[in-house]
Design a protein around this motif. Structure first.
Motif, short mmCIF file in Angstrom:
data_model
loop_
_atom_site.label_atom_id
_atom_site.label_comp_id
_atom_site.label_asym_id
_atom_site.label_seq_id
_atom_site.Cartn_x
_atom_site.Cartn_y
_atom_site.Cartn_z
N GLY A 81 0.71 -1.27 -0.12
CA GLY A 81 0.05 0.13 0.00
C GLY A 81 0.95 1.39 0.00
N ILE A 82 2.09 1.16 0.47
CA ILE A 82 2.89 2.51 0.58
C ILE A 82 3.56 2.79 -0.54
CG2 ILE A 82 4.53 1.45 2.22
CD1 ILE A 82 4.34 4.09 3.65
N CYS A 83 2.83 2.90 -1.68
CA CYS A 83 3.73 2.97 -3.08
C CYS A 83 4.89 3.61 -3.01
CB CYS A 83 2.57 3.15 -4.03
SG CYS A 83 1.25 2.30 -4.17
N ALA A 84 4.81 4.72 -2.12
CA ALA A 84 5.75 5.78 -2.40
C ALA A 84 7.14 5.33 -1.98
CB ALA A 84 5.60 7.06 -1.50
N LEU A 85 7.09 4.40 -1.27
CA LEU A 85 8.44 3.68 -0.59
C LEU A 85 8.90 2.30 -1.45
CD1 LEU A 85 7.94 4.25 3.08
CD2 LEU A 85 8.81 5.64 1.69
#
Lengths: 644, 157
Positions: A81-85
């Motif tokens: 879910g934390i696509c930014a990382l």
């Protein structure tokens, strides 16, 4: 020992009590990768991971394994879910808990893995460790559920995303998958399934929030020789990608949900309408279908219950309007994807004239848990009128963009500032666009509103597709409205005149007000002004007179932005200025004499030759020649160029 | 000689209209676009007017009626990428290649297409060239990028 398929079928799926013998439990643990004899490396490999370079990470991991001659399992998982990382890599050593690392690329793979295998974790790359019973936790490593991004979430639909291998049905069953389906076909009649869903008060997550159980019941009670279930996965909103991510990360959950829904309305055939662009999602779903078939969970006479069920994949050839349910029916039937008149509703006469239920991915993914834990459990989650959770795509100018799932009743303020980690680059928050092109904007004044269908309705907002786009002070609201109207205009199917022509007019007017007229004397100026006066009324007409949801909501973005940012529109119209400095023709650049070193870089790049000056002395921009293209602004290394 | 289009059509076992879009999609995967021949052959098979087939196909964004370039460039036009100023990036492509959305350069090397969100909003602007992704692309990178592609292509020949 029997093979995994036999074992899972006989000992796990058919064992309806939740108590397993120790032997079985041990074997489940192995399948869940909780008990391992050798280290396991998990890599986030869904679309967002691949774009961020997951393939290079995987190659680097394989190289590392070869070089150091160690025996390791590499498992591809979905998106947590934390696509930014992304790319995210998890490592599980035998006996230890699983640790997650962020932003692992080919360069830092070796150092991170060296650290893990030598029991000293490189801390700046750590995302967190999982809480796992009976496994030893790492010291000085925070838990993943303590990270702000995850702490504020409640994950039902996304529960296993990023944790299990989406291409492995065994892992899914080991985590409790397909139990709900087996329970359904053995213990409930179709009528009872409808009742359970109705009692759970699950509402369609597609946008309008129609009670799913009620919808199922209507289709179920319509006498017919054939009924159809359609899963709407035609996600085309520019800025929403959660359905794609759910299918990529856990396709079996959707299959289970579809199977239960089909059983509930007594349909033996289901379609999934998925956008053809989402190649990885289609590929994984196909694979999942094959595996489920091999397990006997799809096909004829499933587990000797007499229930037959098959799923057909329809690849949507890219039309936003096909997300509207009647347009989708036309598209599946091989016609132009234009909406039909309602009534008759699809629940009466839908696909090929038969009763049809259309549910979206998220709705169906909620179903297995409801069956397993009962409607009362689901009722305890959420608010009075909206039960359960809602998945959102978080993107735009925000630090942690990605996919989140929150309990209904959570405020958008919390979502943006806690889960999302505030606005990017320490800029000021301006607004969020909720629900994509059909949605509305929320501003500082009403950002504390909670996720709830009724609450949102009360301020004329809709949940819509579930995309949240965060805008900061440097975003021009007129520009973003123009972007959305352009999108709607392109995607309008052309059936109704107000939507087809009206959006075109609106786009023309918005384009005019973001430009400076070439000649102040001619009728152009008059036309421009006339247009501005008509803009609002055109929007109202489109809203009132269109047939389908796309047309009815086409002007929402404009109307809501006008409500909150009328001053910004007026500034564009009367002062011909764009405060945010986005609209090209309405901005002029200036050079800060103190900061300019006279390096000459901007002068060489300027396509209009609007910059003059001599080397090593501050330059100047000739205002009348400047077209506001912004190339000098991007070129300057000393941030000496600014917009006034 | 049988063409590939014939093969695809002959594989079908019924003329049910609901298979029409699947057939067109399959042809496009193999041929890269829908030629006049493809439309006429499908229309004969499904017993529908070729104008109708064209009408249906042209409704959807996916179907192309001109061949794609050797390097098919997709530029993400999602909202997050728009906020990250993809319009400059698009202009740069258009300026250098002198083609618009949906067109192909005369030498058949490049074609561009603007697509909705690719789902990688954290690292916008995103483009894909022949399904290979590039993230955080800036307008100033475009020229070198295209030059590199041209060179790699020569080496294959």
């Amino acid at each position: 020992m029997e093979n995994n398929i036999q074992f899972l079928k006989e000992k796990v799926l058919l064992n309806e009590t939740l108590s397993f013998s120790k032997e079985v439990e041990e074997r489940i643990k192995i399948l869940k990768h909780e008990k391992t004899t050798k280290p396991v490396i998990f890599v986030g490999a869904s679309s967002c991971g691949y774009v961020a370079g997951a393939q290079k990470t995987i190659d680097a991991i394989n190289n590392y394994i070869l070089e150091n001659n160690i025996s390791v399992d590499v498992v591809k998982v979905g998106c947590i879910g934390i696509c930014a990382l992304e790319p995210i890599m998890d490592v599980q050593l035998p006996g230890m808990t699983r640790v997650s690392f962020k932003k692992i690329n080919a360069e830092n793979v070796a150092s991170v893995l060296d650290g893990v295998f030598n029991n000293s974790i490189v801390n700046e790359c750590v995302l967190g460790q999982y809480r796992q019973k009976n496994l030893q936790a790492w010291e000085n490593v925070n838990f993943i559920d303590e990270v702000d991004f995850f702490a504020g979430q409640k994950r039902i639909v996304l529960e296993l995303n990023g944790i299990i291998d989406p291409e492995n049905i065994e892992a899914f069953i080991a985590h409790g998958g397909y139990r709900a389906f087996i329970k359904t076909i053995y213990h409930y009649t179709s009528n009872e399934v409808c009742k359970i869903i109705e009692k759970s008060e699950l509402r369609g997550r597609g946008g309008s929030g129609f009670p799913s159980g009620k919808k199922w019941k209507i289709a179920h009670d319509n006498a017919a020789d054939q009924r159809y279930l359609i899963c709407n996965a035609n996600e085309s909103d520019p800025g929403a990608f959660m359905e794609k991510s759910i299918i990529e990360s856990n396709p079996h959950k959707l299959i289970e949900g579809m199977a239960i829904a089909a059983y509930g309305i007594a349909a033996s055939k289901a379609y999934i309408y998925i956008r053809a662009d989402n190649k990885l999602a289609i590929e994984r779903f196909k694979k999942a279908l094959e595996q489920a078939k091999a397990f006997g969970l799809l096909g004829e006479n499933i587990f000797d219950s007499g229930f037959n069920f098959e799923i057909i994949i329809k690849k949507g050839p890219g039309a936003f309007v096909c997300g509207e349910e009647t347009a989708m029916l036309n598209s599946i039937e091989g016609k132009r994807g234009m909406p039909r008149y309602r009534p008759p509703y699809p629940t009466e006469r839908g696909l090929f004239g038969k009763p049809t239920i259309i549910n979206n991915v998220e709705t169906l993914c909620n179903v297995p848990q409801i069956i397993l834990n009962g409607p009362i459990w689901f009722n305890t989650i959420g608010t009075k009128a909206s039960k359960g959770t809602k998945v959102f795509t978080l993107s735009g100018k925000i630090n942690y963009n990605g996919i989140i799932e929150v309990e209904m009743g959570k405020s958008f303020e919390d979502i943006i500032f806690k889960i999302g980690g505030d606005v990017k680059d320490n800029k000021q928050f301006k607004a969020i666009q909720l629900g994509g092109p059909a949605g509305t904007c929320l501003v500082k004044e009403n950002i504390n509103i909670v996720v709830d269908y009724e609450e949102l309705n009360s301020i004329d907002a809709i949940m819509g597709s579930g995309s949240i786009i965060v805008m900061d002070e440097k975003t021009c609201i007129v520009d973003i409205t123009k972007f959305y109207i352009n999108f709607i205009q392109h995607e309008s199917c052309g059936k109704c005149i107000p939507c087809r022509e009206g959006t075109q007019r609106m786009l023309e007017i918005l384009e005019k007000i973001t430009k400076i007229p070439k000649d102040e004397a001619s009728h152009q100026t008059l036309e421009r002004f006339k247009g501005v006066m008509q803009l609002e009324s055109i929007a109202e007409v489109i809203k009132d007179t269109s047939l389908c949801g796309l047309g009815k909501t086409a002007a929402n973005t404009f109307l809501s932005s006008l409500k909150w940012f009328r001053d910004e529109y007026e500034e564009h119209i009367f002062d011909r200025k764009c405060k945010a400095g986005v609209c090209k023709e309405l901005r002029t650049f200036f050079i800060d004499v103190d900061k300019c070193t006279g390096c000459n870089a901007c002068m060489r790049k300027c396509p209009e030759n609007a910059i003059i000056g001599t080397i090593k002395y501050p330059h100047f921009i000739v205002e009348s020649k400047c077209t506001g293209c912004g190339i000098c602004f991007e070129t300057c290394k000393f941030s000496a160029i600014f917009i006034k | 000689m049988k063409s590939k289009i014939d093969e695809i059509i002959e594989k079908q076992n019924n003329t049910d209209r609901s298979d029409l879009l699947d057939v067109l999609q399959e042809i496009q995967v193999i041929e890269g676009y829908l030629s006049e021949e493809a439309i006429i052959k499908t229309s004969q098979y499904f017993k529908l007017a070729s104008a109708k087939i064209y009408g249906i196909a042209s409704f959807y964004d996916h179907f192309k009626f001109v061949p794609q370039g050797r390097f098919h460039i997709k530029v993400c036009n999602g909202t997050a990428c728009h906020l990250a100023n993809t319009s400059n990036l698009r202009k740069e492509f258009e300026k250098i290649l002198k083609i618009q959305h949906g067109q192909c350069t005369r030498d058949g090397m490049f074609s561009i297409e603007y697509v909705p969100c690719m789902g990688a909003c954290g690292i916008s602007s995103v483009i894909s060239i022949n399904e290979e992704y590039y993230s955080s692309v800036k307008p100033s990178d475009v020229k070198d990028m295209l030059e590199n592609l041209r060179n790699t292509d020569d080496r294959i020949d």
